[in-house]
Scaffold this active site. Structure first.
Site, PDB file in Angstrom:
ATOM      1  N   CYS A 267       0.790  -1.237   0.000  1.00 49.29           N
ATOM      2  CA  CYS A 267       0.000   0.000   0.000  1.00 49.29           C
ATOM      3  C   CYS A 267       0.823   1.288   0.000  1.00 49.29           C
ATOM      4  CB  CYS A 267      -0.949   0.007   1.194  1.00 49.29           C
ATOM      5  SG  CYS A 267      -2.222  -1.235   1.044  1.00 49.29           S
ATOM      6  N   LYS A 270       2.912   2.375  -3.306  1.00 48.06           N
ATOM      7  CA  LYS A 270       2.118   2.692  -4.507  1.00 48.06           C
ATOM      8  C   LYS A 270       1.130   3.840  -4.235  1.00 48.06           C
ATOM      9  CE  LYS A 270      -1.806  -0.517  -4.048  1.00 48.06           C
ATOM     10  NZ  LYS A 270      -2.898   0.443  -3.903  1.00 48.06           N
TER      11      LYS A 270
HETATM   12  N1  LIG Z   1      -3.275  -5.436   1.136  1.00 44.27           N
HETATM   13  C1  LIG Z   1      -3.610  -4.535   2.053  1.00 44.27           C
HETATM   14  O1  LIG Z   1      -3.148  -4.579   3.193  1.00 44.27           O
HETATM   15  C2  LIG Z   1      -4.603  -3.436   1.709  1.00 44.27           C
HETATM   16  C3  LIG Z   1      -5.113  -2.650   2.739  1.00 44.27           C
HETATM   17  C4  LIG Z   1      -6.037  -1.664   2.428  1.00 44.27           C
HETATM   18  C5  LIG Z   1      -6.422  -1.463   1.113  1.00 44.27           C
HETATM   19  N2  LIG Z   1      -5.895  -2.232   0.119  1.00 44.27           N
HETATM   20  C6  LIG Z   1      -6.355  -2.048  -1.265  1.00 44.27           C
HETATM   21  O2  LIG Z   1      -7.268  -3.090  -1.587  1.00 44.27           O
HETATM   22  C7  LIG Z   1      -7.157  -3.432  -2.979  1.00 44.27           C
HETATM   23  C8  LIG Z   1      -6.877  -4.912  -3.122  1.00 44.27           C
HETATM   24  O3  LIG Z   1      -5.598  -5.183  -2.577  1.00 44.27           O
HETATM   25  P1  LIG Z   1      -5.108  -6.663  -2.275  1.00 44.27           P
HETATM   26  O4  LIG Z   1      -3.827  -6.534  -1.538  1.00 44.27           O
HETATM   27  O5  LIG Z   1      -6.222  -7.434  -1.672  1.00 44.27           O
HETATM   28  O6  LIG Z   1      -4.858  -7.181  -3.787  1.00 44.27           O
HETATM   29  P2  LIG Z   1      -4.540  -8.682  -4.256  1.00 44.27           P
HETATM   30  O7  LIG Z   1      -3.680  -8.524  -5.446  1.00 44.27           O
HETATM   31  O8  LIG Z   1      -4.083  -9.501  -3.100  1.00 44.27           O
HETATM   32  O9  LIG Z   1      -5.967  -9.268  -4.691  1.00 44.27           O
HETATM   33  C9  LIG Z   1      -6.685  -8.840  -5.791  1.00 44.27           C
HETATM   34  C10 LIG Z   1      -7.571 -10.000  -6.254  1.00 44.27           C
HETATM   35  O10 LIG Z   1      -8.477  -9.517  -7.250  1.00 44.27           O
HETATM   36  C11 LIG Z   1      -8.614 -10.527  -8.240  1.00 44.27           C
HETATM   37  N3  LIG Z   1      -9.145  -9.904  -9.466  1.00 44.27           N
HETATM   38  C12 LIG Z   1      -8.509  -9.095 -10.348  1.00 44.27           C
HETATM   39  N4  LIG Z   1      -9.361  -8.703 -11.312  1.00 44.27           N
HETATM   40  C13 LIG Z   1     -10.561  -9.259 -11.039  1.00 44.27           C
HETATM   41  C14 LIG Z   1     -11.848  -9.229 -11.665  1.00 44.27           C
HETATM   42  N5  LIG Z   1     -12.066  -8.517 -12.761  1.00 44.27           N
HETATM   43  N6  LIG Z   1     -12.861  -9.944 -11.113  1.00 44.27           N
HETATM   44  C15 LIG Z   1     -12.647 -10.671  -9.992  1.00 44.27           C
HETATM   45  N7  LIG Z   1     -11.453 -10.735  -9.354  1.00 44.27           N
HETATM   46  C16 LIG Z   1     -10.425 -10.040  -9.856  1.00 44.27           C
HETATM   47  C17 LIG Z   1      -7.221 -11.104  -8.371  1.00 44.27           C
HETATM   48  O11 LIG Z   1      -7.240 -12.364  -8.992  1.00 44.27           O
HETATM   49  C18 LIG Z   1      -6.806 -11.149  -6.902  1.00 44.27           C
HETATM   50  O12 LIG Z   1      -7.174 -12.369  -6.295  1.00 44.27           O
HETATM   51  C19 LIG Z   1      -6.065  -2.519  -3.541  1.00 44.27           C
HETATM   52  O13 LIG Z   1      -6.646  -1.397  -4.104  1.00 44.27           O
HETATM   53  C20 LIG Z   1      -5.266  -2.140  -2.308  1.00 44.27           C
HETATM   54  O14 LIG Z   1      -4.597  -0.905  -2.461  1.00 44.27           O
HETATM   55  C21 LIG Z   1      -4.996  -3.236   0.398  1.00 44.27           C
END
Ligand SMILES: NC(=O)c1ccc[n+]([C@@H]2O[C@H](COP(=O)([O-])OP(=O)(O)OC[C@H]3O[C@@H](n4cnc5c(N)ncnc54)[C@H](O)[C@@H]3O)[C@@H](O)[C@H]2O)c1
Length: 437
Positions: A267, A270
């Site tokens: 996070c 980026k």
């Molecule tokens: N990781 C963290 O700690 C955190 C905390 C707060 C916010 N966020 C935000 O949350 C969001 C997700 O982050 P993450 O770390 O969970 O990402 P991640 O990469 O772990 O997971 C994303 C998932 O989405 C799936 N995906 C992609 N396109 C898709 C579609 N069209 N339909 C269905 N599934 C689809 C992927 O296959 C993957 O499993 C980001 O915007 C991130 O900035 C992350």
């Protein structure tokens, strides 16, 4: 309520399972068929403490299921959350919104097919200001405007403590002007009333910005204490005492004041970068956030020099043991981990790396070449010329320093997380190099 979570990654999976644990019926939908198959078999694709038990409990209670097929999942759903990744776009640092728009398009198609009268589409992914407006325009191309609302509901959970953070958040932020959507979101989060969690209702653009502002502020706090650590080293002060001395002031607070090798993870890097790009597009100079981004990047690079200097100016031909590879403890997430900068720099300077991490080695092996991965901290230390603590896993706090001194070849301990103190390490004959002390 019936809820759909599009994306079952770190955020989608944790949020989905916690919402199911609140009593809602949740279907997690992902395009990654292997991930869905694993989840259906009760296996968890990521390491997050407590997640496996919670997934199994809610799946067997019939409240949680997984699918690759959005249209049937959406039938009868009150709200669909978009929780797909928003990584940095290659080349320009803007948030890459291709996954968000692809998900929004699939949602529009599925709503159109289902003939549903009304659905709330909730953006949980971290997205730049104005993305909700874009999603709304995109949906309106297929659907009558009365059939949906687009709401922003950014997520603030921390990996490693994600379940606790989701279930007991400091606040929930919801961005919408629609009363109908607001009522749905109030019902989604009603179980949090028991903890008196503040639900902050704001306009959608404001909600989108709150998430970036929060991350930029926390990243600034870390970068500030890291700079103080450099100054402490130069003037003979101790950064942990400085952090305590300022952190006890309630206006400052003690959290996010641990000096280290620079922030990493999925996070902060980026999101800080994307925020500066949003500001540039609006001709606003975020000079503080710009400085944080560049200070953090150069810090990670300088940490390799710190190790080299601790080894007397050269690591050519030396074996360096590394404890911890993940960007922080209690996760296997390697995204933008400081180790991804430091390890290759040490290798380039001629060192061989032998590394151990309790959970992240499989993931690390995808990003790091020519590293010997071992199965315990002692295996990483045995015969090493220097040992570097890169991530502060609890497991490393209990290492017997006398044993370490015995099994290592050299006696240099570089502690990039200040897990140990100089006095403790030096008492057993190790040469200790910490951060800011
Ligand atoms: N990781 C963290 O700690 C955190 C905390 C707060 C916010 N966020 C935000 O949350 C969001 C997700 O982050 P993450 O770390 O969970 O990402 P991640 O990469 O772990 O997971 C994303 C998932 O989405 C799936 N995906 C992609 N396109 C898709 C579609 N069209 N339909 C269905 N599934 C689809 C992927 O296959 C993957 O499993 C980001 O915007 C991130 O900035 C992350």
């Amino acid at each position: 309520m019936k809820l759909v979570m599009v994306g079952t990654g770190y955020v989608g999976l944790v949020s989905g399972v916690c919402l199911a644990d609140f009593g809602h019926e949740v279907i997690g939908v992902d395009v990654d068929a292997d991930k869905v198959a694993l989840l259906e078999a009760g296996k968890i694709p990521i390491y997050e403490p407590g997640l496996d038990t919670l997934v199994r409990r809610n799946a067997s209670a019939g409240r949680l299921s997984f699918s690759t097929n959005l249209a049937p999942a959406l039938k009868g759903a009150d709200a669909v959350f978009i929780a797909v990744g928003t990584p940095s776009r290659r080349g320009d640092g803007h948030a890459d919104l291709q996954y968000v728009y692809a998900a929004a398009n699939s949602v529009a198609e599925a709503i159109e097919e289902s003939g549903k009268d009304y659905t709330v589409i909730v953006t949980k992914s971290t997205v730049p200001v104005g993305t909700g407006d874009e999603i709304e325009t995109l949906l309106a191309k297929r659907l009558d405007r009365a059939r949906f609302d687009v709401v922003s509901n950014p997520e603030f959970l921390r990996e490693g403590a994600a379940i606790e953070d989701f279930k007991r958040p400091d606040r929930v932020v919801v961005g919408t002007k629609s009363d109908r959507a607001r009522a749905v979101m109030e019902a989604v989060y009603r179980p949090l009333n028991i903890n008196k969690t503040p639900i902050v209702f704001v306009e959608r653009r404001t909600s989108e910005l709150i998430k970036y502002a929060a991350n930029a502020f926390l990243a600034t706090k870390i970068t500030f204490i890291n700079e103080m650590a450099d100054l402490c080293e130069a003037v003979g002060a101790n950064v942990q005492d400085v952090a305590r001395g300022i952190g006890l002031d309630k206006r400052i607070g003690g959290k996010f004041l641990h000096a280290g090798p620079g922030y990493g993870g999925s996070c902060f890097p980026k999101d800080t970068l994307a925020l500066t790009r949003t500001a540039n597009d609006s001709n606003v100079d975020l000079s503080i956030v710009n400085a944080v981004v560049s200070a953090n990047t150069s810090r990670k690079e300088r940490m390799a020099d710190k190790v080299i200097n601790a080894c007397g100016g050269s690591v050519d031909g030396l074996t360096i043991g590394v404890l911890g590879l993940a960007f922080k403890p209690n996760t296997d997430d390697m995204r933008d981990a400081p180790s991804l900068t430091i390890v290759p720099r040490l290798q380039k300077a001629g060192a061989s790396i032998r590394a151990y991490d309790p959970e992240a080695m499989e993931e690390a092996a995808k990003h790091l070449d020519d590293v010997e991965f071992v199965v315990s901290p002692s295996d990483a230390a045995r015969g090493a010329d220097a040992l570097v603590i890169m991530t502060e896993w609890d497991e490393f706090r209990g290492i017997d320093l006398v044993d370490l001194h015995t099994i290592m070849n050299g006696k240099v301990l570089v502690d990039l997380r200040n897990v140990y103190s100089a006095s403790r390490a030096e008492k057993v004959g190790l040469t200790y190099v910490g951060v800011g002390c």
